[in-house]
Write a protein that holds these residues in place. Structure first.
Motif, mmCIF file in Angstrom:
data_model
loop_
_atom_site.group_PDB
_atom_site.id
_atom_site.type_symbol
_atom_site.label_atom_id
_atom_site.label_comp_id
_atom_site.label_asym_id
_atom_site.label_seq_id
_atom_site.Cartn_x
_atom_site.Cartn_y
_atom_site.Cartn_z
ATOM 1 N N TYR A 38 0.873 -1.182 0.000
ATOM 2 C CA TYR A 38 0.000 0.000 0.000
ATOM 3 C C TYR A 38 0.905 1.224 0.000
ATOM 4 O O TYR A 38 1.442 1.621 1.042
ATOM 5 N N GLN A 63 3.512 -0.266 4.112
ATOM 6 C CA GLN A 63 2.159 0.229 4.351
ATOM 7 C C GLN A 63 2.262 1.718 4.668
ATOM 8 O O GLN A 63 2.748 2.097 5.728
ATOM 9 N N GLY A 71 3.470 5.222 8.713
ATOM 10 C CA GLY A 71 3.587 4.048 7.861
ATOM 11 C C GLY A 71 4.658 3.103 8.380
ATOM 12 O O GLY A 71 5.323 3.373 9.387
ATOM 13 N N THR A 77 7.518 -4.673 8.840
ATOM 14 C CA THR A 77 6.217 -5.350 8.858
ATOM 15 C C THR A 77 6.424 -6.853 8.997
ATOM 16 O O THR A 77 5.808 -7.507 9.840
#
Length: 160
Positions: A38, A63, A71, A77
């Protein structure tokens, strides 16, 4: 005064096809998950795939958020998910790939500084090195046999 020289040794594969089959499979997972990132603000898509010593593969992608600091990079992540879901597993290797929607990325793109620090935390925690492979969209793939090659003067818990 004394001069201290710090050197890093990296392996460079000319392309994806030169990778050992197990590393190519992991990098394929990173490439696949990169497509799902994203990244509507930077248009810079990153994928990470991590192999654990229990043979689990964990993936992550970047993200983004309109509030940029909110983010999270693909590497963090994936590594934080691995730490949350498999707290006793060691990270054997990471495969990273990055690409831009505005231009083709042919140069291998290493983890950013914040991700290097996060990877260092896990390398210190597990008391064993983490192999890191990174590439752009296509082209050369760089391999470091430890985060210490990318962040030689690591800040860790021993300083606290």
């Amino acid at each position: 005064m004394k001069e201290v020289k710090i050197e890093s040794t990296l392996l460079v594969y000319d392309n994806f096809d030169e990778l050992p089959s197990d590393v190519a499979m992991l990098m394929s997972k990173a490439i696949e998950v990169r497509q799902k990132a994203y990244a509507p603000y930077s248009n810079f898509y990153v994928g990470a795939a991590i192999l654990l010593d229990n043979d689990e593969i964990v993936t992550g992608n970047n993200q983004e958020n309109a509030s940029y600091p909110s983010g999270l990079c693909a590497e963090r992540t994936a590594i934080y998910y691995a730490g949350a879901q498999y707290p006793d597993a060691k990270i054997i290797r990471m495969a990273l790939t990055a690409g831009s929607k505005s231009h083709q990325t042919l140069t291998p793109i290493p983890p950013c500084g914040a991700c290097r620090q996060a990877i260092a935390e896990y390398e210190v925690k597990q008391e064993s090195p983490i192999e890191i492979y990174f590439m752009g969209e296509t082209g050369k793939v760089v391999m470091s046999n430890s985060l210490a090659n990318l962040l030689p003067l690591v800040f860790d818990k021993s300083f606290l």
